[in-house]
Design a protein around this motif. Structure first.
Motif, PDB file in Angstrom:
ATOM      1  N   LEU A  31      -6.613   3.844 -11.223  1.00 31.00           N
ATOM      2  CA  LEU A  31      -7.616   4.461 -12.088  1.00 31.00           C
ATOM      3  C   LEU A  31      -8.598   5.306 -11.274  1.00 31.00           C
ATOM      4  O   LEU A  31      -9.003   6.393 -11.710  1.00 31.00           O
ATOM      5  CB  LEU A  31      -8.368   3.393 -12.880  1.00 31.00           C
ATOM      6  CG  LEU A  31      -7.548   2.586 -13.882  1.00 31.00           C
ATOM      7  CD1 LEU A  31      -8.433   1.553 -14.578  1.00 31.00           C
ATOM      8  CD2 LEU A  31      -6.852   3.475 -14.885  1.00 31.00           C
ATOM      9  N   GLN A  32      -8.984   4.829 -10.101  1.00 31.04           N
ATOM     10  CA  GLN A  32      -9.885   5.596  -9.235  1.00 31.04           C
ATOM     11  C   GLN A  32      -9.265   6.934  -8.840  1.00 31.04           C
ATOM     12  O   GLN A  32      -9.978   7.907  -8.612  1.00 31.04           O
ATOM     13  CB  GLN A  32     -10.241   4.792  -7.986  1.00 31.04           C
ATOM     14  CG  GLN A  32     -11.172   3.637  -8.247  1.00 31.04           C
ATOM     15  CD  GLN A  32     -11.421   2.810  -7.011  1.00 31.04           C
ATOM     16  OE1 GLN A  32     -11.270   3.266  -5.879  1.00 31.04           O
ATOM     17  NE2 GLN A  32     -11.809   1.557  -7.211  1.00 31.04           N
ATOM     18  N   ARG A  33      -7.971   6.984  -8.781  1.00 32.81           N
ATOM     19  CA  ARG A  33      -7.253   8.207  -8.444  1.00 32.81           C
ATOM     20  C   ARG A  33      -7.223   9.187  -9.629  1.00 32.81           C
ATOM     21  O   ARG A  33      -6.805  10.318  -9.493  1.00 32.81           O
ATOM     22  CB  ARG A  33      -5.831   7.821  -8.021  1.00 32.81           C
ATOM     23  CG  ARG A  33      -5.019   8.920  -7.488  1.00 32.81           C
ATOM     24  CD  ARG A  33      -3.652   8.406  -7.036  1.00 32.81           C
ATOM     25  NE  ARG A  33      -2.982   9.475  -6.369  1.00 32.81           N
ATOM     26  CZ  ARG A  33      -2.649   9.494  -5.102  1.00 32.81           C
ATOM     27  NH1 ARG A  33      -2.893   8.451  -4.352  1.00 32.81           N
ATOM     28  NH2 ARG A  33      -2.066  10.532  -4.579  1.00 32.81           N
ATOM     29  N   GLY A  34      -7.619   8.715 -10.793  1.00 27.04           N
ATOM     30  CA  GLY A  34      -7.605   9.548 -11.983  1.00 27.04           C
ATOM     31  C   GLY A  34      -6.312   9.460 -12.769  1.00 27.04           C
ATOM     32  O   GLY A  34      -6.080  10.254 -13.680  1.00 27.04           O
ATOM     33  N   TRP A  35      -5.476   8.497 -12.431  1.00 26.60           N
ATOM     34  CA  TRP A  35      -4.192   8.306 -13.106  1.00 26.60           C
ATOM     35  C   TRP A  35      -4.318   7.233 -14.185  1.00 26.60           C
ATOM     36  O   TRP A  35      -5.165   6.357 -14.114  1.00 26.60           O
ATOM     37  CB  TRP A  35      -3.132   7.851 -12.121  1.00 26.60           C
ATOM     38  CG  TRP A  35      -2.639   8.882 -11.168  1.00 26.60           C
ATOM     39  CD1 TRP A  35      -2.950  10.214 -11.129  1.00 26.60           C
ATOM     40  CD2 TRP A  35      -1.730   8.661 -10.090  1.00 26.60           C
ATOM     41  NE1 TRP A  35      -2.288  10.829 -10.106  1.00 26.60           N
ATOM     42  CE2 TRP A  35      -1.526   9.906  -9.443  1.00 26.60           C
ATOM     43  CE3 TRP A  35      -1.073   7.550  -9.608  1.00 26.60           C
ATOM     44  CZ2 TRP A  35      -0.686  10.049  -8.343  1.00 26.60           C
ATOM     45  CZ3 TRP A  35      -0.232   7.692  -8.517  1.00 26.60           C
ATOM     46  CH2 TRP A  35      -0.043   8.929  -7.897  1.00 26.60           C
ATOM     47  N   ARG A  36      -3.379   7.296 -15.121  1.00 30.95           N
ATOM     48  CA  ARG A  36      -3.172   6.213 -16.076  1.00 30.95           C
ATOM     49  C   ARG A  36      -2.034   5.340 -15.554  1.00 30.95           C
ATOM     50  O   ARG A  36      -1.220   5.805 -14.772  1.00 30.95           O
ATOM     51  CB  ARG A  36      -2.801   6.767 -17.447  1.00 30.95           C
ATOM     52  CG  ARG A  36      -3.965   7.436 -18.135  1.00 30.95           C
ATOM     53  CD  ARG A  36      -3.547   8.021 -19.458  1.00 30.95           C
ATOM     54  NE  ARG A  36      -4.717   8.431 -20.182  1.00 30.95           N
ATOM     55  CZ  ARG A  36      -5.003   8.040 -21.407  1.00 30.95           C
ATOM     56  NH1 ARG A  36      -4.176   7.261 -22.083  1.00 30.95           N
ATOM     57  NH2 ARG A  36      -6.105   8.443 -21.988  1.00 30.95           N
ATOM     58  N   GLN A  91       0.828   8.178 -15.156  1.00 27.07           N
ATOM     59  CA  GLN A  91       1.393   8.751 -13.933  1.00 27.07           C
ATOM     60  C   GLN A  91       1.949   7.661 -13.013  1.00 27.07           C
ATOM     61  O   GLN A  91       2.744   7.953 -12.126  1.00 27.07           O
ATOM     62  CB  GLN A  91       0.318   9.537 -13.163  1.00 27.07           C
ATOM     63  CG  GLN A  91      -0.156  10.779 -13.863  1.00 27.07           C
ATOM     64  CD  GLN A  91      -1.273  10.498 -14.875  1.00 27.07           C
ATOM     65  OE1 GLN A  91      -1.829   9.419 -14.947  1.00 27.07           O
ATOM     66  NE2 GLN A  91      -1.589  11.500 -15.677  1.00 27.07           N
ATOM     67  N   ALA A  92       1.505   6.420 -13.227  1.00 25.79           N
ATOM     68  CA  ALA A  92       1.937   5.301 -12.384  1.00 25.79           C
ATOM     69  C   ALA A  92       2.615   4.234 -13.234  1.00 25.79           C
ATOM     70  O   ALA A  92       2.094   3.838 -14.278  1.00 25.79           O
ATOM     71  CB  ALA A  92       0.753   4.698 -11.643  1.00 25.79           C
ATOM     72  N   CYS A 110       5.854   4.740  -8.624  1.00 23.52           N
ATOM     73  CA  CYS A 110       6.293   3.488  -9.232  1.00 23.52           C
ATOM     74  C   CYS A 110       6.024   2.371  -8.233  1.00 23.52           C
ATOM     75  O   CYS A 110       6.328   2.508  -7.054  1.00 23.52           O
ATOM     76  CB  CYS A 110       7.784   3.562  -9.560  1.00 23.52           C
ATOM     77  SG  CYS A 110       8.448   2.003 -10.190  1.00 23.52           S
ATOM     78  N   PHE A 111       5.444   1.297  -8.726  1.00 21.06           N
ATOM     79  CA  PHE A 111       5.176   0.108  -7.914  1.00 21.06           C
ATOM     80  C   PHE A 111       6.104  -0.995  -8.396  1.00 21.06           C
ATOM     81  O   PHE A 111       6.058  -1.381  -9.558  1.00 21.06           O
ATOM     82  CB  PHE A 111       3.728  -0.360  -8.100  1.00 21.06           C
ATOM     83  CG  PHE A 111       2.695   0.634  -7.687  1.00 21.06           C
ATOM     84  CD1 PHE A 111       2.071   0.533  -6.464  1.00 21.06           C
ATOM     85  CD2 PHE A 111       2.328   1.675  -8.540  1.00 21.06           C
ATOM     86  CE1 PHE A 111       1.097   1.447  -6.080  1.00 21.06           C
ATOM     87  CE2 PHE A 111       1.357   2.592  -8.173  1.00 21.06           C
ATOM     88  CZ  PHE A 111       0.738   2.482  -6.944  1.00 21.06           C
TER      89      PHE A 111
END
Length: 154
Positions: A31-36, A91-92, A110-111
């Motif tokens: 989230l800090q990266r600006g991704w969902r 995005q993730a 992808c994690f």
């Protein structure tokens, strides 16, 4: 999900921490990266546990999220789901409990988080690594040091 040149796939090998300790930290960084984020969970019981854990992540903070089977799921910064749809435009992608993964999914990262203390999970992750490596995926392997820090090992 990742032919050569597309998104990254990062394997997180849990040995010292549990999923409910590691996942919130990774989601917060996402989230800090600006991704969902989309969290794919196969086990309904685990989905319930994660849902509760994210609301009570820290005493001073929570991670706003929702479930795909609830109203307004497309608005959620973090979406918990059991299906393959990217309902919030994430995005993730986070794969937990050996959930399915489609090789054509267009995520930035992808994690794949697996429990190294569980032999079945470990073997599943090794098989997934091998298949993705042969397909030319952009892979990274992360493990915890004795101090609990994450270190890129491959």
């Amino acid at each position: 999900m990742s032919e050569a040149g597309s998104g990254e796939i990062w394997f997180y090998h849990l040995e010292r921490s549990t999923l409910d300790q590691v996942l919130p930290e990774l989601l917060d960084r996402t989230l800090q990266r600006g991704w969902r984020a989309l969290v794919r969970v196969g086990d309904p019981g685990l989905m319930e546990t994660l849902d509760e854990r994210l609301w009570a992540w820290r005493e001073d903070a929570f991670l706003a999220h929702g479930r795909a089977d609830q109203p307004h799921s497309e608005r959620q910064p973090i979406l918990l789901t059991s299906d393959s749809a990217n309902g919030n435009g994430a995005q993730a992608l986070f794969i937990v409990d050996r959930s399915d993964m489609d090789a054509s999914e267009p995520f930035e990262r992808c994690f794949i988080i697996f429990d190294g203390r569980d032999e079945e999970s470990l073997q599943h992750a090794r098989g997934r690594w091998k298949t993705l490596k042969e397909a030319g995926a952009n892979l990274a392997y992360w493990k915890q040091t004795e101090q609990g820090k994450w270190e890129k090992a491959a």
